[in-house]
Design a protein around this motif. Structure first.
Motif, PDB file in Angstrom:
ATOM      1  N   ARG A  29       0.832  -1.206   0.000  1.00 17.57           N
ATOM      2  CA  ARG A  29       0.000   0.000   0.000  1.00 17.57           C
ATOM      3  C   ARG A  29       0.864   1.252   0.000  1.00 17.57           C
ATOM      4  NH1 ARG A  29      -3.128  -3.167   3.640  1.00 17.57           N
ATOM      5  NH2 ARG A  29      -2.224  -2.090   5.436  1.00 17.57           N
ATOM      6  N   ALA A  30       1.965   1.200   0.733  1.00 18.11           N
ATOM      7  CA  ALA A  30       2.878   2.345   0.753  1.00 18.11           C
ATOM      8  C   ALA A  30       3.500   2.571  -0.619  1.00 18.11           C
ATOM      9  CB  ALA A  30       3.965   2.120   1.799  1.00 18.11           C
ATOM     10  N   THR A  31       3.844   1.480  -1.302  1.00 17.28           N
ATOM     11  CA  THR A  31       4.414   1.596  -2.642  1.00 17.28           C
ATOM     12  C   THR A  31       3.417   2.232  -3.602  1.00 17.28           C
ATOM     13  OG1 THR A  31       5.844  -0.334  -2.318  1.00 17.28           O
ATOM     14  CG2 THR A  31       5.361   0.296  -4.596  1.00 17.28           C
ATOM     15  N   VAL A  32       2.172   1.779  -3.550  1.00 16.18           N
ATOM     16  CA  VAL A  32       1.131   2.334  -4.412  1.00 16.18           C
ATOM     17  C   VAL A  32       0.928   3.818  -4.108  1.00 16.18           C
ATOM     18  CG1 VAL A  32      -1.351   2.304  -4.895  1.00 16.18           C
ATOM     19  CG2 VAL A  32      -0.060   0.164  -4.854  1.00 16.18           C
ATOM     20  N   GLU A  33       0.947   4.172  -2.826  1.00 14.40           N
ATOM     21  CA  GLU A  33       0.778   5.576  -2.450  1.00 14.40           C
ATOM     22  C   GLU A  33       1.893   6.435  -3.041  1.00 14.40           C
ATOM     23  OE1 GLU A  33      -0.708   9.018  -0.661  1.00 14.40           O
ATOM     24  OE2 GLU A  33      -1.640   7.039  -0.945  1.00 14.40           O
ATOM     25  N   VAL A  34       3.120   5.945  -2.963  1.00 19.79           N
ATOM     26  CA  VAL A  34       4.261   6.689  -3.501  1.00 19.79           C
ATOM     27  C   VAL A  34       4.127   6.838  -5.016  1.00 19.79           C
ATOM     28  CG1 VAL A  34       6.744   6.577  -3.924  1.00 19.79           C
ATOM     29  CG2 VAL A  34       5.859   6.111  -1.647  1.00 19.79           C
ATOM     30  N   ILE A  36       1.338   6.836  -6.824  1.00 18.93           N
ATOM     31  CA  ILE A  36       0.250   7.772  -7.144  1.00 18.93           C
ATOM     32  C   ILE A  36       0.703   9.216  -6.930  1.00 18.93           C
ATOM     33  CG2 ILE A  36      -2.044   8.577  -6.446  1.00 18.93           C
ATOM     34  CD1 ILE A  36      -2.763   5.642  -5.889  1.00 18.93           C
ATOM     35  N   ARG A  37       1.400   9.467  -5.830  1.00 19.17           N
ATOM     36  CA  ARG A  37       1.881  10.823  -5.560  1.00 19.17           C
ATOM     37  C   ARG A  37       2.885  11.270  -6.628  1.00 19.17           C
ATOM     38  NH1 ARG A  37       0.641  13.041  -0.683  1.00 19.17           N
ATOM     39  NH2 ARG A  37      -0.319  11.658   0.875  1.00 19.17           N
ATOM     40  N   ARG A  84      -8.165   9.629  -6.372  1.00 18.72           N
ATOM     41  CA  ARG A  84      -7.693  10.255  -5.142  1.00 18.72           C
ATOM     42  C   ARG A  84      -8.337  11.624  -4.962  1.00 18.72           C
ATOM     43  NH1 ARG A  84      -3.141   9.365  -2.477  1.00 18.72           N
ATOM     44  NH2 ARG A  84      -3.861   7.228  -2.798  1.00 18.72           N
ATOM     45  N   ASP A  87     -12.010  11.181  -4.018  1.00 19.80           N
ATOM     46  CA  ASP A  87     -12.107  10.822  -2.602  1.00 19.80           C
ATOM     47  C   ASP A  87     -11.972  12.060  -1.721  1.00 19.80           C
ATOM     48  OD1 ASP A  87     -12.462   8.147  -3.155  1.00 19.80           O
ATOM     49  OD2 ASP A  87     -10.368   7.591  -2.817  1.00 19.80           O
ATOM     50  N   ASP A  88     -11.074  12.957  -2.098  1.00 16.29           N
ATOM     51  CA  ASP A  88     -10.896  14.199  -1.336  1.00 16.29           C
ATOM     52  C   ASP A  88     -12.170  15.048  -1.382  1.00 16.29           C
ATOM     53  OD1 ASP A  88      -8.308  13.479  -0.696  1.00 16.29           O
ATOM     54  OD2 ASP A  88      -7.382  14.727  -2.253  1.00 16.29           O
TER      55      ASP A  88
END
Length: 211
Positions: A29-34, A36-37, A84, A87-88
């Motif tokens: 999940r952390a990898t996916v977050e990085v 996407i950012r 993302r 969602d915000d």
């Protein structure tokens, strides 16, 4: 008048994202977050035509193979970036009217939340609005967003609407959401999100419509 907006029946509904595989472990999940950012940064800087998964992977500090484990192509990553943002937007609507507020306070809370969300990387939002196509495999996810999005506006109208126009709540929610969305999106395009005059006028528009 003060009231509390009830939760949307669509809030609990979830579907898996349009990804090659869904991250289950914290590290994934952390990898996916990085990713996407990093993708959001590249998309905002380069625009749709200049956006590449290779550069997104490089900025994220992962191999292109790692990126493709989760996102099969450029459009699927862009869609994750768009989700993302959606969602915000829903987070703002979910938080609006959850305390006892007057109509003017609620309108200010809604406008401030929408301005804040769209002030995050304005260049990125311009690309998402005007350049980037949608990923064909994610229509159901966008459908869920739209359903809850409209439910939130219907709840606001039900709680505060004292209008005598005779319009159905569905039509009124469409008009109000389109007005807010249109003003905010055009402010993004024109670099006017920081305008206090625009904020005040949008608050006034919401209050006038609901009264």
């Amino acid at each position: 008048m003060s009231t509390r907006i009830p939760p949307s029946p669509h809030q609990a509904e979830k579907e898996p994202p349009a990804m090659r595989k869904e991250p289950r472990q914290a590290r994934s999940r952390a990898t996916v977050e990085v990713i996407i950012r990093a993708g959001a940064r590249v998309l905002g800087d380069r625009g749709f035509d200049g956006f590449t998964t290779n550069e997104a992977a490089e900025i994220a500090g992962v191999s292109i193979g790692s990126l493709y484990q989760y996102f099969p192509d450029k459009l699927s990553l862009i869609d994750a970036i768009r989700r993302r943002h959606l969602d915000d937007v829903l987070t703002v609507l979910r938080g609006t009217g959850q305390d006892n507020r007057s109509l003017k306070e609620l309108a200010g809370e809604l406008v401030d939340g929408m301005i804040a969300v769209h002030s995050i990387q304005p260049a990125l939002h311009r690309v998402l609005l005007d350049e980037a196509p949608r990923y064909e495999g994610a229509r159901s996810i966008h459908g869920l967003f739209e359903a809850e999005y409209m439910d939130r506006y219907k709840a606001i109208i039900t709680a505060f609407g004292t209008r005598q126009s005779g319009a159905t709540i569905d039509v009124a929610a469409q008009v109000l959401s389109s007005a807010v969305e249109g003003v905010i999106h055009n402010a993004v395009r024109r670099g006017m999100l920081k305008s206090q005059e625009l904020r005040q006028e949008l608050v006034h528009l919401i209050c006038s419509y609901l009264r």
